[in-house]
Design an enzyme around this catalytic site. Structure first.
Site, mmCIF file in Angstrom:
data_model
loop_
_atom_site.group_PDB
_atom_site.id
_atom_site.type_symbol
_atom_site.label_atom_id
_atom_site.label_comp_id
_atom_site.label_asym_id
_atom_site.label_seq_id
_atom_site.Cartn_x
_atom_site.Cartn_y
_atom_site.Cartn_z
ATOM 1 N N LYS A 120 30.854 -11.386 13.800
ATOM 2 C CA LYS A 120 29.705 -10.539 13.474
ATOM 3 C C LYS A 120 30.143 -9.168 12.952
ATOM 4 C CE LYS A 120 26.259 -12.984 16.096
ATOM 5 N NZ LYS A 120 27.100 -14.065 16.682
HETATM 6 C C1 LIG Z 1 26.860 -15.438 16.501
HETATM 7 C C2 LIG Z 1 27.984 -16.383 16.704
HETATM 8 C C3 LIG Z 1 27.957 -17.711 16.194
HETATM 9 C C4 LIG Z 1 26.761 -18.275 15.472
HETATM 10 O O1 LIG Z 1 26.586 -17.726 14.184
HETATM 11 P P1 LIG Z 1 25.179 -17.839 13.435
HETATM 12 O O2 LIG Z 1 25.296 -16.960 12.252
HETATM 13 O O3 LIG Z 1 24.142 -17.347 14.425
HETATM 14 O O4 LIG Z 1 24.970 -19.271 13.083
HETATM 15 C C5 LIG Z 1 29.067 -18.518 16.380
HETATM 16 N N1 LIG Z 1 30.141 -18.075 17.062
HETATM 17 C C6 LIG Z 1 30.210 -16.815 17.569
HETATM 18 C C7 LIG Z 1 31.413 -16.410 18.320
HETATM 19 C C8 LIG Z 1 29.138 -15.931 17.409
HETATM 20 O O5 LIG Z 1 29.209 -14.686 17.925
#
Ligand SMILES: *Cc1c(COP(=O)(O)O)cnc(C)c1O
Length: 473
Positions: A120
């Site tokens: 993120k």
């Molecule tokens: C947020 C997250 C996801 C999922 O990603 P999306 O964009 O919501 O599909 C997968 N793995 C981790 C570690 C995350 O923080």
């Protein structure tokens, strides 16, 4: 570039207008009116670009109302080896998203080397700089209110800390996050970061955020904003690393490459869909879920059946414990030929059956994993390649290996580092996870948070108070 809503609103909004917003006025999500198309010559020119150059080449197409010099400056400040320094020994931080080859044709794309060790940060760090610039232009300030069970909240705080014109109020369930996650958030001493530990569970935090946001008068007066995963700028910033990964492994120009993506809110893989629609030769987008398999069910059967909190399981890949994928509407918009009346009808129904439409033509295939699959994948990856992966990446790798084709290179997206999920690593490998050295002893540092009841009135008072005190706090 003009943006339209998946639900039909079309008043010609530009990138800057939708940057700070969440939903469009009709309740839909922002989508570019059309996808910019990149031809063979464009892709050839991009092949040798570094991350910052690629980011500029992609983002200028979508953010064409941000002056080019400004955009370049914000990108140059965001995508540096210092910001994304938490890569494994031997990986090159200058790559920003280094590729690690596990065996010929099988690669990990490291997206988790930013300040909070999860992918993120790739988008959120840019968002922080974009927000600060946009607010300084308009002379306004923004109070970001959010709820987190871990990853999103810390990523937002590290992106917004010390930013002029921005305060962050982040609610988390008191005593329910891991010691590492708690330390990551609560050791931030920046005046503009407010950690509110709520007596309750994550859903209580979310309810309080909703209650505050539903007070439209308060929301307007205090300029309450969010940084949730439907934010268009977050999605589009993620498009860049599909290009970076593709060029790193494609054996020749135009050759297809498959991507396996651990998915929850459909934000990450939605960016892959956009890259493919722009002409990047992605073969298949392999969507992986954990036991919360709403999206896997859709891509296998065409039936979308979102589930409630009671039906959502708590798993060892907690950031994917999502049963209502907020970005999914963006993909379905393309799937039904951008028919916004149809989208409105489908989302009014809630659950729907699109088994007659062919999602395969957009390259999507899917699978899911269980807790024991993840443990086995973590163990095998460690034993076979000497690489320690986190449980979310294990979801993607497990499904990716199942659906892998012998003739096409496969990139698995690494969405977090194992350091964040010590208990599961302990269970899989009988040892503590590796941890980037700057996080040594983080749990012992002084922490700052305010414990509160799950009460919207209390949160409003805290926001009022901190605005009245002025300054940045
Ligand atoms: C947020 C997250 C996801 C999922 O990603 P999306 O964009 O919501 O599909 C997968 N793995 C981790 C570690 C995350 O923080």
């Amino acid at each position: 570039m003009r943006y339209v809503s998946t639900r039909g609103e079309n008043r010609g909004a530009g990138f800057r207008e939708i940057l700070l917003g969440g939903l469009m006025e009709d309740g839909g999500l922002a989508m570019p009116a059309e996808y910019p198309q990149l031809g063979t010559a464009d892709l050839d020119a991009m092949r040798a670009m570094n991350y910052r150059e690629l980011a500029f080449a992609v983002l200028r197409l979508f953010a064409d109302d941000v002056p080019e010099g400004v955009l370049q400056g914000l990108i140059d400040k965001t995508y540096t080896a210092e910001v994304y320094s938490n890569c494994r020994p031997g990986d090159n931080a200058e790559e920003i998203t280094p590729v690690r080859t596990l065996e010929p044709g099988l690669h990990l794309l490291g997206l988790s080397n930013g300040p909070t060790l999860a992918f993120k940060d790739m988008a959120m760090q840019l968002l922080g700089n974009l927000f600060e610039w946009a607010l300084s232009e308009s002379g306004e300030s923004l109070n970001i209110l959010g709820a987190t069970s871990g990853d999103t909240g810390s990523s937002a705080e590290y992106a917004m800390r010390g930013k002029r014109g921005i305060r962050v109020f982040m609610l988390s369930p008191h005593g329910k996050m891991s010691a590492f996650q708690t330390a990551q958030m609560f050791t931030l001493m920046d005046e503009n970061i407010h950690n509110l530990a709520v007596r309750g569970v994550f859903d209580d935090c979310q309810d309080v955020v909703k209650a505050v946001s539903n007070d439209l008068d308060f929301k307007r007066r205090y300029r309450i904003g969010t940084v949730n995963s439907i934010n268009w700028a977050r999605v589009v910033a993620q498009v860049v690393y599909y290009f970076k990964g593709y060029f790193a492994v494609a054996p020749e120009a135009g050759a297809p490459v498959d991507f396996a993506v651990p998915s929850g809110n459909f934000g990450n893989i939605c960016a892959g869909h956009i890259a493919r629609m722009m002409g990047l030769p992605i073969g298949r987008l392999i969507l992986a879920t954990n036991e919360n398999d709403v999206l896997d069910e859709f891509f296998r059967t065409g039936i979308y059946r979102p589930r409630g909190t009671a039906e959502t399981q708590q798993t060892s890949s907690p950031s994917m414990d999502i049963s209502k994928a907020s970005n999914f509407e963006r993909f379905v918009f393309d799937l039904v030929g951008r028919d916004s009346a149809r989208i409105k009808a489908l989302w009014t129904q809630g659950a729907f059956d699109l088994s007659g439409t062919d999602s395969g033509r957009f390259g999507f295939v899917s699978g899911s994993s269980t807790h024991s699959d993840r443990l086995a994948t973590i163990r095998e990856t460690w034993e076979r390649y000497g690489v320690m992966i986190d449980p979310h990446t294990a979801d993607g790798l497990k499904v990716g290996m199942e659906l892998r084709s012998a003739s096409t290179p496969l990139i698995c997206l690494e969405t977090a580092l194992p350091a964040k999920f010590g208990a599961t690593i302990q269970e899989a490998l009988g040892r503590e996870p590796e941890r980037p050295s700057k996080f040594d002893g983080i749990e012992a540092l002084p922490q700052r948070s305010t414990v509160i009841d799950a009460d919207a009135g209390v949160v409003k008072k805290i926001i009022e108070e901190s605005v009245r005190m002025g300054g940045r706090g």
